[in-house]
Design an enzyme around this catalytic site. Structure first.
Site, mmCIF file in Angstrom:
data_model
loop_
_atom_site.group_PDB
_atom_site.id
_atom_site.type_symbol
_atom_site.label_atom_id
_atom_site.label_comp_id
_atom_site.label_asym_id
_atom_site.label_seq_id
_atom_site.Cartn_x
_atom_site.Cartn_y
_atom_site.Cartn_z
ATOM 1 N N ASP A 47 0.818 -1.220 0.000
ATOM 2 C CA ASP A 47 0.000 0.000 0.000
ATOM 3 C C ASP A 47 0.853 1.272 0.000
ATOM 4 O O ASP A 47 0.396 2.339 0.386
ATOM 5 C CB ASP A 47 -0.958 0.001 1.198
ATOM 6 C CG ASP A 47 -0.216 -0.105 2.513
ATOM 7 O OD1 ASP A 47 1.018 -0.285 2.484
ATOM 8 O OD2 ASP A 47 -0.868 -0.007 3.567
ATOM 9 N N HIS A 250 24.764 3.460 -17.353
ATOM 10 C CA HIS A 250 23.571 3.693 -16.529
ATOM 11 C C HIS A 250 23.695 3.054 -15.149
ATOM 12 O O HIS A 250 22.713 2.572 -14.582
ATOM 13 C CB HIS A 250 22.316 3.184 -17.260
ATOM 14 C CG HIS A 250 21.981 3.987 -18.474
ATOM 15 N ND1 HIS A 250 21.148 3.541 -19.470
ATOM 16 C CD2 HIS A 250 22.367 5.224 -18.862
ATOM 17 C CE1 HIS A 250 21.056 4.463 -20.420
ATOM 18 N NE2 HIS A 250 21.789 5.495 -20.080
ATOM 19 N N ASP A 267 26.692 11.617 -12.472
ATOM 20 C CA ASP A 267 25.691 12.179 -13.390
ATOM 21 C C ASP A 267 24.438 12.396 -12.564
ATOM 22 O O ASP A 267 23.757 11.426 -12.198
ATOM 23 C CB ASP A 267 25.447 11.208 -14.554
ATOM 24 C CG ASP A 267 24.491 11.787 -15.599
ATOM 25 O OD1 ASP A 267 23.778 12.761 -15.304
ATOM 26 O OD2 ASP A 267 24.458 11.230 -16.719
ATOM 27 N N ASP A 278 20.690 18.447 -15.733
ATOM 28 C CA ASP A 278 21.379 17.192 -16.063
ATOM 29 C C ASP A 278 22.869 17.490 -16.199
ATOM 30 O O ASP A 278 23.303 18.059 -17.194
ATOM 31 C CB ASP A 278 20.786 16.663 -17.388
ATOM 32 C CG ASP A 278 21.317 15.298 -17.776
ATOM 33 O OD1 ASP A 278 22.026 14.675 -16.972
ATOM 34 O OD2 ASP A 278 21.001 14.858 -18.900
ATOM 35 N N HIS A 357 27.910 6.953 -27.042
ATOM 36 C CA HIS A 357 26.606 7.637 -26.983
ATOM 37 C C HIS A 357 26.684 8.962 -27.732
ATOM 38 O O HIS A 357 27.750 9.341 -28.214
ATOM 39 C CB HIS A 357 26.150 7.846 -25.532
ATOM 40 C CG HIS A 357 27.089 8.636 -24.674
ATOM 41 N ND1 HIS A 357 27.200 10.004 -24.738
ATOM 42 C CD2 HIS A 357 27.971 8.242 -23.707
ATOM 43 C CE1 HIS A 357 28.082 10.417 -23.849
ATOM 44 N NE2 HIS A 357 28.587 9.366 -23.218
ATOM 45 N N HIS A 361 21.005 15.830 -25.818
ATOM 46 C CA HIS A 361 19.566 15.598 -26.024
ATOM 47 C C HIS A 361 18.840 16.846 -25.573
ATOM 48 O O HIS A 361 19.389 17.675 -24.840
ATOM 49 C CB HIS A 361 19.105 14.362 -25.222
ATOM 50 C CG HIS A 361 19.540 14.378 -23.771
ATOM 51 N ND1 HIS A 361 18.863 15.085 -22.806
ATOM 52 C CD2 HIS A 361 20.603 13.829 -23.138
ATOM 53 C CE1 HIS A 361 19.478 14.931 -21.638
ATOM 54 N NE2 HIS A 361 20.559 14.184 -21.811
ATOM 55 N N HIS A 368 15.181 13.610 -20.796
ATOM 56 C CA HIS A 368 15.307 13.429 -22.244
ATOM 57 C C HIS A 368 14.028 14.028 -22.815
ATOM 58 O O HIS A 368 13.023 13.343 -22.965
ATOM 59 C CB HIS A 368 15.461 11.946 -22.609
ATOM 60 C CG HIS A 368 16.732 11.363 -22.061
ATOM 61 N ND1 HIS A 368 16.893 10.025 -21.819
ATOM 62 C CD2 HIS A 368 17.903 11.941 -21.706
ATOM 63 C CE1 HIS A 368 18.115 9.815 -21.340
ATOM 64 N NE2 HIS A 368 18.735 10.956 -21.256
ATOM 65 N N GLU A 391 27.343 16.665 -23.788
ATOM 66 C CA GLU A 391 27.886 15.658 -22.887
ATOM 67 C C GLU A 391 28.767 14.605 -23.558
ATOM 68 O O GLU A 391 28.440 13.422 -23.556
ATOM 69 C CB GLU A 391 26.751 14.970 -22.130
ATOM 70 C CG GLU A 391 25.605 14.433 -22.979
ATOM 71 C CD GLU A 391 24.566 13.688 -22.133
ATOM 72 O OE1 GLU A 391 24.956 12.764 -21.398
ATOM 73 O OE2 GLU A 391 23.383 14.042 -22.218
ATOM 74 N N TYR A 395 35.193 6.266 -22.354
ATOM 75 C CA TYR A 395 35.102 5.183 -21.367
ATOM 76 C C TYR A 395 36.061 4.072 -21.776
ATOM 77 O O TYR A 395 35.891 3.478 -22.844
ATOM 78 C CB TYR A 395 33.665 4.659 -21.293
ATOM 79 C CG TYR A 395 32.655 5.785 -21.209
ATOM 80 C CD1 TYR A 395 32.301 6.347 -19.980
ATOM 81 C CD2 TYR A 395 32.114 6.350 -22.374
ATOM 82 C CE1 TYR A 395 31.419 7.420 -19.912
ATOM 83 C CE2 TYR A 395 31.231 7.421 -22.315
ATOM 84 C CZ TYR A 395 30.882 7.958 -21.085
ATOM 85 O OH TYR A 395 30.023 9.009 -21.030
ATOM 86 N N ARG A 412 32.893 11.652 -18.386
ATOM 87 C CA ARG A 412 31.865 12.372 -19.138
ATOM 88 C C ARG A 412 31.785 13.771 -18.530
ATOM 89 O O ARG A 412 31.898 13.912 -17.306
ATOM 90 C CB ARG A 412 30.507 11.669 -19.054
ATOM 91 C CG ARG A 412 29.408 12.396 -19.819
ATOM 92 C CD ARG A 412 28.156 11.543 -20.110
ATOM 93 N NE ARG A 412 27.425 11.112 -18.938
ATOM 94 C CZ ARG A 412 27.449 9.882 -18.434
ATOM 95 N NH1 ARG A 412 28.170 8.934 -18.984
ATOM 96 N NH2 ARG A 412 26.730 9.571 -17.357
ATOM 97 N N GLU A 414 29.214 16.927 -18.708
ATOM 98 C CA GLU A 414 27.884 17.253 -19.224
ATOM 99 C C GLU A 414 27.387 18.565 -18.642
ATOM 100 O O GLU A 414 27.340 18.735 -17.423
ATOM 101 C CB GLU A 414 26.890 16.133 -18.862
ATOM 102 C CG GLU A 414 25.461 16.466 -19.252
ATOM 103 C CD GLU A 414 24.485 15.320 -19.019
ATOM 104 O OE1 GLU A 414 24.706 14.502 -18.112
ATOM 105 O OE2 GLU A 414 23.488 15.252 -19.763
#
Ligand code: GLY
Ligand code: MN
Ligand code: MN
Length: 450
Positions: A47, A250, A267, A278, A357, A361, A368, A391, A395, A412, A414
């Site tokens: 619940d 991710h 990130d 972001d 990547h 975006h 996104h 960004e 890697y 990265r 960004e």
């Protein structure tokens, strides 16, 4: 009598202006009626619910944050806007907090009329009857699809009384996506503040990082910075990725103990009043870049700078990506992480081993964000008022053909860019970006409590 204080009503002018603009666009495409529901509440377990977040389209048009609400807009004769929302219920408010109820909602949010959500199924056939076009979104919520189908069937069942169901269905999101792509001044003010808060959160995270602390301790620092500055929530699950985790795009477990000599990639961005920020930063856990870490970092930063220089009205959406790829491909050759000719590395996509990547975006209510990237088959030109991320990354996973000094370096960088009349502004400058800035902020850790 209830003693609950209603939330401060928003400035409704921008919402009314958006509804009017959408109605104009609907009129230009055949008129009709639009149905825009907010997001359903979602059970987490038994619940307990996930924290509620309204639907971005619905809130863009209404400013109304309660669950169980549907906006109806008619692009024909009066009335134009109708809200269905939860009934006022003082007993339920004791448990779950304030609810406007239709009367206050209509008055405070400027709708032409409002009804309780319990009346929706009854009133929908009436609202749909004799409208030439039904504008709605479908295919993302089976319960909503079924509800629309039932309402249409109810209109058709009334055919002998002379009612006609809309003969055309159009996706309202196509219109709204184009509108949302260009941010108005009020939206930009919120997004700039969101970027500022998130940048300061990254600064705080740098100051809190040291060997042997856990990734989740740094995640907690980010959350502290977001919430204590008034942001409602992270805009997406924070990535706090040390060592090899920095090469997992991710990664969200955030449970590892950080070690001396590793990089930490964060990130993370807050959501403020419905708008996302972001930001990614990558920095050494011990506060000093190794030579290899610095080489890769400077390369990614150069790629970001090259991408930023391409952002201006009229430039192609893809120009920043192309610029970043060119710099990264050349840098990978210089570092001897790739061999061959630059053109081949780019055209054959060899750089994708390390940069898999894209460079950005759209950013807005959704991290996104909505909006087409191509129009008529071509990358679309940028326009003032668009907001995008920049960004690039690199890697490097362990492999026998790569010198060990580069293993597990994941970088990265960004930032969030607003397209201006003659270029772009980064709205995330409060996050330290250069090697010098990062090392300086991390040196200040000595003055912080352990
Ligand atoms: N944080 C999601 C992204 O950078 O696209
Ligand atoms: Mn991003
Ligand atoms: Mn990001």
């Amino acid at each position: 009598m209830t003693t609950l204080t209603p939330p401060t009503p928003p400035d409704i002018a921008p919402y009314q202006a958006r509804r009017a603009r959408l109605i104009e666009r609907m009129r230009a495409a055949g008129g009709g009626v639009a149905l825009v529901p907010t997001a359903p509440e979602c059970i987490r377990n038994r619940d307990t619910h996930y924290p509620y977040r309204y639907d971005s389209y619905f809130h863009y048009l209404s400013g109304f944050a309660e669950p169980e609400a549907v906006l109806v807009l008619v692009a024909g004769d009066t009335p134009e806007s109708t809200l269905f929302c939860r009934a006022k219920d003082e007993e339920k408010e004791v448990w779950d907090g304030f609810r406007h109820g239709p009367d206050a909602a209509r008055e405070q949010f400027g709708f032409d009329q409002a009804f309780t959500i319990g009346d929706l199924d009854l009133k929908l056939p009436e609202l749909l009857a004799d409208q030439p076009v039904l504008w709605c979104g479908w295919g993302y919520d089976p319960a909503w699809d079924a509800r629309i189908a039932r309402a249409l069937q109810a209109v058709r069942n009334n055919a002998r009384a002379g009612a006609t169901a809309p003969a055309v269905m159009r996706d309202i999101r196509a219109e709204l996506d184009e509108m949302r792509l260009i941010k108005d001044p009020g939206e930009l003010t919120i997004m700039r503040r969101a970027g500022e808060i998130s940048g300061l959160a990254h600064r705080r995270a740098m100051r809190a990082t040291r060997p042997e602390r856990h990734e989740y301790e740094i995640e907690a620092e980010l959350l502290h910075a977001f919430r204590s500055a008034g942001s409602q929530a992270p805009a997406y699950p924070s990535i706090v990725a040390s060592g090899a985790n920095a090469c997992v795009l991710h990664y969200v477990d955030n449970n590892r103990r950080m070690r001396d000599g590793e990089l930490l990639l964060i990130d993370a961005g807050c959501e403020l009043d419905g708008y996302a920020s972001d930001i990614t930063r990558s920095f050494p856990v011990n506060g000093r870049f190794s030579a290899a870490q610095r080489d890769v970092y400077e390369l990614v930063l150069a790629a970001q700078t090259a991408a930023k220089q391409e952002i201006r009205p009229g430039a192609s959406w893809n120009a920043p990506h192309d610029a970043a790829v060119k710099v990264i491909a050349q840098g990978l050759l210089d570092l001897k992480l790739l061999t061959g000719a630059l053109d081949d590395v780019i055209e054959q996509g060899h750089y994708r081993r390390y940069y898999m990547h894209r460079t950005g975006h759209w950013l807005g209510r959704d991290v996104h964000d909505v909006g087409q990237y191509k129009v008529g088959g071509d990358w679309r030109p940028l326009e003032a008022g668009m907001v995008l991320t920049v960004e690039p990354g690199c890697y490097i996973r362990p492999a026998p053909d790569i010198p060990e000094a580069f293993w597990n370096i994941g970088v990265r960088i960004e930032d969030d860019a607003v397209v201006t009349d003659d270029g772009c502004d980064f709205i995330t400058d409060t996050a330290p970006r250069t090697v010098t800035e990062i090392e300086e902020v991390m040196r200040e850790r000595q003055h912080d409590a352990a």
